[in-house]
Scaffold this motif. Structure first.
Motif, mmCIF file in Angstrom:
data_model
loop_
_atom_site.group_PDB
_atom_site.id
_atom_site.type_symbol
_atom_site.label_atom_id
_atom_site.label_comp_id
_atom_site.label_asym_id
_atom_site.label_seq_id
_atom_site.Cartn_x
_atom_site.Cartn_y
_atom_site.Cartn_z
ATOM 1 N N PHE A 101 0.820 -1.206 0.000
ATOM 2 C CA PHE A 101 0.000 0.000 0.000
ATOM 3 C C PHE A 101 0.856 1.258 0.000
ATOM 4 C CE2 PHE A 101 -1.700 3.432 2.677
ATOM 5 C CZ PHE A 101 -2.812 3.798 1.937
ATOM 6 N N THR A 102 1.927 1.244 0.792
ATOM 7 C CA THR A 102 2.727 2.449 1.005
ATOM 8 C C THR A 102 3.547 2.834 -0.223
ATOM 9 O OG1 THR A 102 2.891 1.937 3.357
ATOM 10 C CG2 THR A 102 4.473 3.513 2.473
ATOM 11 N N MET A 103 4.250 1.865 -0.816
ATOM 12 C CA MET A 103 5.207 2.197 -1.866
ATOM 13 C C MET A 103 4.541 2.800 -3.119
ATOM 14 S SD MET A 103 7.751 1.623 -0.123
ATOM 15 C CE MET A 103 8.933 2.159 -1.347
ATOM 16 N N PRO A 104 3.428 2.252 -3.644
ATOM 17 C CA PRO A 104 2.796 2.937 -4.784
ATOM 18 C C PRO A 104 2.358 4.355 -4.455
ATOM 19 C CG PRO A 104 1.975 0.694 -4.599
ATOM 20 C CD PRO A 104 2.776 0.959 -3.361
ATOM 21 N N SER A 105 1.861 4.559 -3.230
ATOM 22 C CA SER A 105 1.402 5.899 -2.854
ATOM 23 C C SER A 105 2.554 6.886 -2.765
ATOM 24 C CB SER A 105 0.666 5.841 -1.508
ATOM 25 O OG SER A 105 -0.459 5.002 -1.590
ATOM 26 N N PHE B 199 -3.809 9.002 1.597
ATOM 27 C CA PHE B 199 -2.560 8.270 1.826
ATOM 28 C C PHE B 199 -2.367 7.965 3.310
ATOM 29 C CE2 PHE B 199 2.160 8.737 2.592
ATOM 30 C CZ PHE B 199 2.466 7.444 2.200
ATOM 31 N N THR B 200 -2.625 8.948 4.171
ATOM 32 C CA THR B 200 -2.423 8.748 5.605
ATOM 33 C C THR B 200 -3.658 8.180 6.289
ATOM 34 O OG1 THR B 200 -3.050 11.068 5.979
ATOM 35 C CG2 THR B 200 -0.701 10.578 5.749
ATOM 36 N N ALA C 203 -11.900 17.247 -0.628
ATOM 37 C CA ALA C 203 -10.881 16.338 -1.148
ATOM 38 C C ALA C 203 -11.048 16.052 -2.637
ATOM 39 C CB ALA C 203 -10.909 15.023 -0.367
ATOM 40 N N GLU C 204 -12.245 16.251 -3.169
ATOM 41 C CA GLU C 204 -12.453 16.030 -4.605
ATOM 42 C C GLU C 204 -11.636 17.009 -5.443
ATOM 43 O OE1 GLU C 204 -14.134 13.552 -6.058
ATOM 44 O OE2 GLU C 204 -14.413 12.759 -4.036
ATOM 45 N N VAL D 253 -3.937 8.742 -6.259
ATOM 46 C CA VAL D 253 -3.716 7.628 -5.331
ATOM 47 C C VAL D 253 -4.598 6.439 -5.717
ATOM 48 C CG1 VAL D 253 -4.183 6.853 -2.968
ATOM 49 C CG2 VAL D 253 -2.857 8.906 -3.345
ATOM 50 N N VAL D 254 -5.859 6.717 -6.038
ATOM 51 C CA VAL D 254 -6.775 5.642 -6.446
ATOM 52 C C VAL D 254 -6.263 4.953 -7.710
ATOM 53 C CG1 VAL D 254 -9.123 5.133 -7.212
ATOM 54 C CG2 VAL D 254 -8.747 6.780 -5.377
ATOM 55 N N ILE D 255 -5.807 5.753 -8.675
ATOM 56 C CA ILE D 255 -5.337 5.190 -9.947
ATOM 57 C C ILE D 255 -4.070 4.376 -9.732
ATOM 58 C CG2 ILE D 255 -4.426 5.773 -12.218
ATOM 59 C CD1 ILE D 255 -6.265 8.217 -12.217
#
Length: 374
Positions: free
Chosen positions: A180-184, A307-308, A322-323, A331-333
């Protein structure tokens, strides 16, 4: 006409790249920190809790109790089991920080299991280390649940065979936090590099006294902004490419999606960030102001990105805010491309907000820059 305009844009771009790269320290500053941060987040800033000292207050002394204790001791995250003999020892162990958690088994634990009755396990945690305690709670919960499922599926006298429980975690089978962390990190580190470059661009011209030369040059507004935009986009794309290569190689996080879709989304994201950075730079009179403005914008952008903490956990009005955050959509992509091989339809469903944000920020920056030039 068009060819001449693009020649001016290329000349402006080369001038900006030369300003960024002519200083050896500047080159190191642009390239080394993202790589260093990637290594620090990957190897140092771990969300795992390891080498746990776990207390056990066993009043059962039965076979099932010993089996559960051995299961806990065999966890790779547990360094040692600390036997405790009384409630006072339990209290002292937690008060003095000798253990982060204490598992309590009552006198009927093994007898209840042998008789087919529900058996309870008590767990007390050191709430002063709340985040670590929650993670340890997850570890213990999985171990106890697995033990309970095995006991339940084992044949009990006169009952025949039981049924076991199978748990499957989609997209992240081992619940590895790095997946989870590294792609973000691609999202946040690319944002830092792009905002730092664009945030300084116009402010640097003002501070060095060359802004007036831009105003009297034959360059049009869009040509100046294009020359300021392209170097930042190229730098962000370079850093993201390095991360795309290093994350699967060094941290073994799979990339299951399309590389083409990755770069399409990446460039839309970078242009949205460039618009934010240019807006900050145009409003700033010095590079110091631009630097502070960049960090002032970066903190809420990261906090609202998901992310957090998940965006769904935020108040409704913050979810609406946030939109407008480009990091939230990217992040979603990026997580979808890395972990589940998100298809083109799902990518474009999350991509159009980035296009809208890029259009709004770049247009706003152009209008503000034109007003400042006049």
């Amino acid at each position: 006409m068009i060819l001449a305009a693009w020649r001016r844009v290329v000349a402006m771009t080369i001038k900006e790249l030369w300003a960024l790269l002519r200083d050896p320290r500047g080159r190191i500053t642009l390239i080394a920190p993202p790589i260093l941060q990637l290594a620090l987040f990957g190897f140092a800033a771990t969300l795992d809790v390891k080498n746990i000292d776990l207390g056990v207050y066993d009043r059962d002394r039965g076979g099932y109790g010993q089996a559960l204790i051995e299961r806990l001791a065999g966890s790779p995250n547990v360094k040692r089991i600390v036997p405790l003999e009384s409630p006072q020892e339990v209290r002292d162990a937690l008060d003095n920080g000798k253990v982060i958690a204490v598992i309590g088994l009552d006198e009927r634990f093994s007898r209840d299991i042998a008789a087919g009755r529900p058996a309870s396990v008590q767990a007390d945690y050191d709430g002063r280390r709340s985040n670590a305690a929650q993670i340890v709670n997850g570890y213990i919960g999985r171990i106890v649940s697995g033990f309970g499922a095995e006991v339940k599926s084992a044949p009990v006298a006169g009952t025949g065979d039981g049924a076991g429980t199978s748990v499957v975690n989609w997209f992240n089978p081992n619940l590895d936090y790095m997946w989870f962390t590294m792609p973000s990190l691609i999202v946040t580190l690319a944002a830092l590099s792009v905002l730092s470059v664009t945030g300084q661009s116009i402010a640097r011209e003002r501070e060095l006294g060359t802004f007036d030369q831009l105003m009297v040059s034959p360059l049009r507004t869009w040509e100046i902004l294009a020359g300021k935009t392209i170097p930042a986009v190229l730098l962000g794309a370079f850093n993201a490419t390095v991360f795309l290569v290093l994350i699967p190689l060094l941290f073994h996080v799979p990339f299951r999606g399309s590389v083409i879709l990755f770069y399409v989304a990446l460039f839309c994201y970078l242009f949205a960030l460039v618009g934010v950075g240019l807006f900050i730079s145009i409003l700033s009179r010095t590079q110091q102001q631009a630097f502070l403005g960049m960090f002032l914008a970066m903190v809420p952008l990261i906090l609202l990105s998901g992310f957090t903490s998940p965006v769904d956990n935020m108040p409704r009005w913050l979810q609406v805010v946030a939109e407008a955050d480009p990091l939230k959509h990217f992040v979603v992509i990026i997580e979808g491309l890395f972990l589940k091989g998100m298809g083109a339809g799902d990518v474009f469903a999350n991509l159009w907000p980035l296009v809208v944000i890029a259009g709004v920020t770049l247009t706003g920056s152009a209008l503000l820059f034109r007003a400042r030039m006049e």
